[in-house]
Design a protein around this motif. Structure first.
Motif, PDB file in Angstrom:
ATOM      1  N   ASP A 179      10.465   7.310-110.421  1.00 51.90           N
ATOM      2  CA  ASP A 179      11.057   7.212-111.756  1.00 51.90           C
ATOM      3  C   ASP A 179      10.054   7.730-112.787  1.00 51.90           C
ATOM      4  O   ASP A 179       8.936   7.212-112.881  1.00 51.90           O
ATOM      5  CB  ASP A 179      11.405   5.750-112.050  1.00 51.90           C
ATOM      6  N   PRO A 180      10.410   8.760-113.571  1.00 54.08           N
ATOM      7  CA  PRO A 180       9.458   9.301-114.551  1.00 54.08           C
ATOM      8  C   PRO A 180       8.968   8.265-115.563  1.00 54.08           C
ATOM      9  O   PRO A 180       7.882   8.427-116.130  1.00 54.08           O
ATOM     10  CB  PRO A 180      10.261  10.417-115.242  1.00 54.08           C
ATOM     11  N   LYS A 181       9.758   7.201-115.789  1.00 51.22           N
ATOM     12  CA  LYS A 181       9.334   6.180-116.739  1.00 51.22           C
ATOM     13  C   LYS A 181       8.113   5.407-116.243  1.00 51.22           C
ATOM     14  O   LYS A 181       7.475   4.688-117.017  1.00 51.22           O
ATOM     15  CB  LYS A 181      10.484   5.212-117.013  1.00 51.22           C
TER      16      LYS A 181
ATOM     17  N   GLU B  75       0.098   2.986-113.561  1.00 53.49           N
ATOM     18  CA  GLU B  75      -0.655   1.783-113.860  1.00 53.49           C
ATOM     19  C   GLU B  75      -0.769   0.896-112.621  1.00 53.49           C
ATOM     20  O   GLU B  75       0.161   0.801-111.822  1.00 53.49           O
ATOM     21  CB  GLU B  75       0.025   1.001-114.989  1.00 53.49           C
ATOM     22  N   ALA B  76      -1.923   0.230-112.482  1.00 51.94           N
ATOM     23  CA  ALA B  76      -2.155  -0.614-111.304  1.00 51.94           C
ATOM     24  C   ALA B  76      -1.153  -1.760-111.232  1.00 51.94           C
ATOM     25  O   ALA B  76      -0.694  -2.128-110.145  1.00 51.94           O
ATOM     26  CB  ALA B  76      -3.584  -1.145-111.324  1.00 51.94           C
ATOM     27  N   TRP B  77      -0.776  -2.316-112.395  1.00 54.90           N
ATOM     28  CA  TRP B  77       0.168  -3.442-112.361  1.00 54.90           C
ATOM     29  C   TRP B  77       1.538  -2.997-111.863  1.00 54.90           C
ATOM     30  O   TRP B  77       2.257  -3.759-111.200  1.00 54.90           O
ATOM     31  CB  TRP B  77       0.274  -4.121-113.725  1.00 54.90           C
TER      32      TRP B  77
ATOM     33  N   PRO C  62       9.926   1.924-120.004  1.00 52.91           N
ATOM     34  CA  PRO C  62       8.746   2.742-119.711  1.00 52.91           C
ATOM     35  C   PRO C  62       7.525   1.863-119.481  1.00 52.91           C
ATOM     36  O   PRO C  62       7.299   0.885-120.182  1.00 52.91           O
ATOM     37  CB  PRO C  62       8.599   3.601-120.972  1.00 52.91           C
ATOM     38  N   VAL C  63       6.751   2.223-118.484  1.00 57.18           N
ATOM     39  CA  VAL C  63       5.571   1.442-118.126  1.00 57.18           C
ATOM     40  C   VAL C  63       4.489   1.628-119.179  1.00 57.18           C
ATOM     41  O   VAL C  63       4.169   2.747-119.574  1.00 57.18           O
ATOM     42  CB  VAL C  63       5.050   1.874-116.739  1.00 57.18           C
TER      43      VAL C  63
END
Length: 309
Positions: A40-42, A55-57, A201-202
């Motif tokens: 997912d690009p988000k 991101e690690a999370w 989005p992340v």
């Protein structure tokens, strides 16, 4: 003396044994369907070199989604201090600042739904924290950065959902697509299509943007408060890091600190990256540094070296 009895020929191939049963369908059909998706690009952001990263999370979140709660383990195989550098203050009242570097090796182990290990992989990385006002914060940030990066590198062995496709010029399009060990007939018809998670989005982890203790500018300093430099928009990770350093050092009249931040920004290509501060003004790191350096020069009443960046 007891004689060893040889098993009759062919008995080892008669029917599935407990061992062979344990090796069949170790991943469930829903797990395989999720692993074969494109990214997912988000979930993709940009790092301080404008490279695609995750991101690690978010990696941990998807490990939970695919393998379940308690379905994976992480082990710090190594977490070693590489360098601790004290940057002395420029006066008796100015505290030292700290730059710290750590090296980490993290092992990621994943399990099947019955708790049996499917496999494990090691990832290695180095993490740093630069010019921090507190030695404890410097060590904490560097350790977490190294361990998070090492985990992400280990997780790419699990395919596209964990960032493997980003090595293909940052593309979220799947690069695995097919596995001979798990052909589509094993999972496409055996598992109903899964609902697409409607994730926002992340965003970077909180620790990546949290600053040190806030300080107000000293009398005679710029009317642009240090707090306003903690950007409210979504600047790149490295720009956020440098803005935090500027805010932490705002009361200092040491031009060397601001010149070093400017050189760091130029080296990482974020010196002219625009961001929106908390007052709603659109500006750049170069503008902020030039303004502060000019004020220091005026206060010192002489020509001093400016950033060459």
């Amino acid at each position: 003396m007891a004689q060893a009895v040889e098993a009759p020929a062919g008995t080892m191939a008669e029917g599935p044994t407990s061992h062979t049963q344990n090796q069949v369908n170790r991943l469930t059909a829903p797990q395989l369907r999720l692993l074969h998706r494109g990214l997912d690009p988000k979930r993709v952001g940009k790092d301080n070199k404008n490279h695609a990263h995750m991101e690690a999370w978010d990696i941990k979140r998807y490990l939970l989604r695919v393998f379940g709660f308690a379905g994976y383990d992480t082990e710090n195989r190594e977490l070693a201090l590489v360098r601790e550098i004290e940057i002395p203050g420029q006066s008796s009242t100015a505290p030292s600042r700290w730059t710290v570097v750590y090296r980490a090796q993290v092992r990621l182990t994943v399990k099947d739904v019955n708790g049996r290990e499917l496999g494990h992989w090691d990832g290695e990385a180095v993490g740093d924290s630069y010019n921090q006002p507190k030695i404890g914060d410097a060590h904490d940030m560097a350790m977490k950065t190294a361990a998070s990066q090492a985990l992400k590198r280990a997780a790419t062995n699990l395919g596209d959902q964990f960032g493997l496709s980003l090595y293909n010029n940052g593309s979220p399009a799947p690069v695995v697509g097919f596995s001979a060990a798990h052909p589509p007939t094993e999972w496409e018809k055996a598992a109903e299509p899964l609902p697409e998670p409607n994730d926002p989005p992340v965003q970077p982890e909180q620790d990546a943007t949290a600053g040190a203790d806030d300080e107000s500018p000293s009398p005679g300093a710029s009317d642009q408060p240090a707090e306003s430099l903690r950007a409210s928009a979504a600047p790149s990770e490295h720009l956020t890091k440098l803005l935090r350093q500027v805010a932490d050092c705002w009361n200092s009249n040491n031009l060397l600190i601001f010149n070093q931040i400017g050189e760091d920004g130029a080296q990482h290509g974020v010196l002219d990256e625009t961001f929106t501060d908390k007052r709603g003004a659109v500006t750049t790191l170069r503008t902020v540094l030039d303004s502060r350096i000019a004020e220091i020069q005026a206060a010192l009443g002489g020509d001093t070296e400016r950033s060459a960046a």
